[in-house]
Scaffold this motif. Sequence first.
Motif, PDB file in Angstrom:
ATOM      1  N   SER A 135       0.799  -1.225   0.000  1.00  0.00           N
ATOM      2  CA  SER A 135       0.000   0.000   0.000  1.00  0.00           C
ATOM      3  C   SER A 135       0.833   1.276   0.000  1.00  0.00           C
ATOM      4  O   SER A 135       0.377   2.313  -0.482  1.00  0.00           O
ATOM      5  CB  SER A 135      -0.935   0.010   1.210  1.00  0.00           C
ATOM      6  OG  SER A 135      -0.184  -0.020   2.417  1.00  0.00           O
ATOM      7  N   ALA A 136       2.030   1.227   0.545  1.00  0.00           N
ATOM      8  CA  ALA A 136       2.869   2.422   0.647  1.00  0.00           C
ATOM      9  C   ALA A 136       4.054   2.325  -0.311  1.00  0.00           C
ATOM     10  O   ALA A 136       4.351   1.257  -0.853  1.00  0.00           O
ATOM     11  CB  ALA A 136       3.373   2.583   2.079  1.00  0.00           C
ATOM     12  N   LYS A 137       4.731   3.438  -0.519  1.00  0.00           N
ATOM     13  CA  LYS A 137       5.919   3.434  -1.368  1.00  0.00           C
ATOM     14  C   LYS A 137       6.934   2.430  -0.837  1.00  0.00           C
ATOM     15  O   LYS A 137       7.200   2.372   0.359  1.00  0.00           O
ATOM     16  CB  LYS A 137       6.541   4.827  -1.421  1.00  0.00           C
ATOM     17  CG  LYS A 137       5.741   5.835  -2.235  1.00  0.00           C
ATOM     18  CD  LYS A 137       6.460   7.173  -2.322  1.00  0.00           C
ATOM     19  CE  LYS A 137       5.682   8.163  -3.181  1.00  0.00           C
ATOM     20  NZ  LYS A 137       6.375   9.474  -3.276  1.00  0.00           N
ATOM     21  N   THR A 138       7.481   1.638  -1.752  1.00  0.00           N
ATOM     22  CA  THR A 138       8.404   0.567  -1.382  1.00  0.00           C
ATOM     23  C   THR A 138       9.569   0.561  -2.364  1.00  0.00           C
ATOM     24  O   THR A 138       9.365   0.751  -3.566  1.00  0.00           O
ATOM     25  CB  THR A 138       7.688  -0.798  -1.426  1.00  0.00           C
ATOM     26  OG1 THR A 138       6.505  -0.732  -0.635  1.00  0.00           O
ATOM     27  CG2 THR A 138       8.579  -1.902  -0.884  1.00  0.00           C
ATOM     28  N   PRO A 139      10.794   0.341  -1.887  1.00  0.00           N
ATOM     29  CA  PRO A 139      11.953   0.368  -2.790  1.00  0.00           C
ATOM     30  C   PRO A 139      11.889  -0.706  -3.875  1.00  0.00           C
ATOM     31  O   PRO A 139      11.487  -1.841  -3.622  1.00  0.00           O
ATOM     32  CB  PRO A 139      13.134   0.111  -1.846  1.00  0.00           C
ATOM     33  CG  PRO A 139      12.651   0.525  -0.501  1.00  0.00           C
ATOM     34  CD  PRO A 139      11.194   0.172  -0.484  1.00  0.00           C
ATOM     35  N   TYR A 140      12.289  -0.315  -5.071  1.00  0.00           N
ATOM     36  CA  TYR A 140      12.467  -1.248  -6.178  1.00  0.00           C
ATOM     37  C   TYR A 140      13.565  -0.696  -7.080  1.00  0.00           C
ATOM     38  O   TYR A 140      13.481   0.445  -7.539  1.00  0.00           O
ATOM     39  CB  TYR A 140      11.173  -1.428  -6.977  1.00  0.00           C
ATOM     40  CG  TYR A 140      11.338  -2.358  -8.159  1.00  0.00           C
ATOM     41  CD1 TYR A 140      11.485  -3.729  -7.971  1.00  0.00           C
ATOM     42  CD2 TYR A 140      11.379  -1.856  -9.459  1.00  0.00           C
ATOM     43  CE1 TYR A 140      11.657  -4.590  -9.041  1.00  0.00           C
ATOM     44  CE2 TYR A 140      11.545  -2.706 -10.543  1.00  0.00           C
ATOM     45  CZ  TYR A 140      11.688  -4.073 -10.329  1.00  0.00           C
ATOM     46  OH  TYR A 140      11.870  -4.922 -11.397  1.00  0.00           O
ATOM     47  N   ASN A 141      14.588  -1.493  -7.294  1.00  0.00           N
ATOM     48  CA  ASN A 141      15.745  -1.063  -8.089  1.00  0.00           C
ATOM     49  C   ASN A 141      16.329   0.255  -7.587  1.00  0.00           C
ATOM     50  O   ASN A 141      16.684   1.145  -8.369  1.00  0.00           O
ATOM     51  CB  ASN A 141      15.371  -0.935  -9.566  1.00  0.00           C
ATOM     52  CG  ASN A 141      15.242  -2.290 -10.246  1.00  0.00           C
ATOM     53  OD1 ASN A 141      15.685  -3.314  -9.713  1.00  0.00           O
ATOM     54  ND2 ASN A 141      14.634  -2.307 -11.422  1.00  0.00           N
TER      55      ASN A 141
END
Length: 266
Positions: A135-141
């Motif tokens: 649901s919340a901003k999550t790290p990716y790359n």
Amino acid sequence: MNLYLNQAAELVARFFRFGGSLPAVLKLLSDDDLMAWWVESLNAKLDANPFEQTVEEQIAALRVQNVAGNWGISEDVFERLAQTAPAWPKGKDAYRSLRIRFGEGDDGVALTFERHAAAVKRVHAKFWRWDLLLSAKTPYNGEDVERLRLLNGNQSHHTVVEWIVIDDLSANRKRTDITLVRGSKSLADEGLVLGWLFPKRVEAIDYDKWSAWYCAGYELNVPENDEEPWQHVPCVYRDLRDGATDLDANWRSSDDSGYSVPLLRE
């Protein structure tokens, strides 16, 4: 013809067995208004929602989750709900339910989702949630990526506790994809509320008589799976193998008729 006569005879026998009388039969045969009332009453019973709840039952369920989740809903809100509840809607899969949102904007969207997901988990003994339903901003790359948003825009999210009506939770089962039937009235967090407010409806999901449902008022971004953003739609469904209530997501192109795409009443 013989089958029809046998059924008619059984109907008459059951009528008398359950307290019917000859004067009642004669009155039905001679009074068109009474016959119309009898048939209409029977049809209404056949079309009744087996999961209907009273206002008192619904408010009691909200009180339980308010305490369990430490939601902070005040007593005056409960009093207002008790005084303003709409009538239960007609229809076999129609519901009076609640919109309960916490906070504003992006943070509010995430908080509301997590609180209702936690409530669904508390209510159902067996529960599963897809790891990528975030649901919340999550790290990716190496970058923080937005994961969940409202189709109507996160700026439309405000703190509120109010009644809503869903005239057909089984709506839009026949479709070519979700995008063609979703819109501004599609369920978002309201679909999660159904998951904990009507647990028996979830437990009844068989993908035939009773559908699972998409919360198509949400858009889900899963960069781990998709080349393009916002391709997934969250859903509430039931695993028929172990009976678990699941929060998952599927492609927005899904035409699976076992899942509905319901709308809020205009």
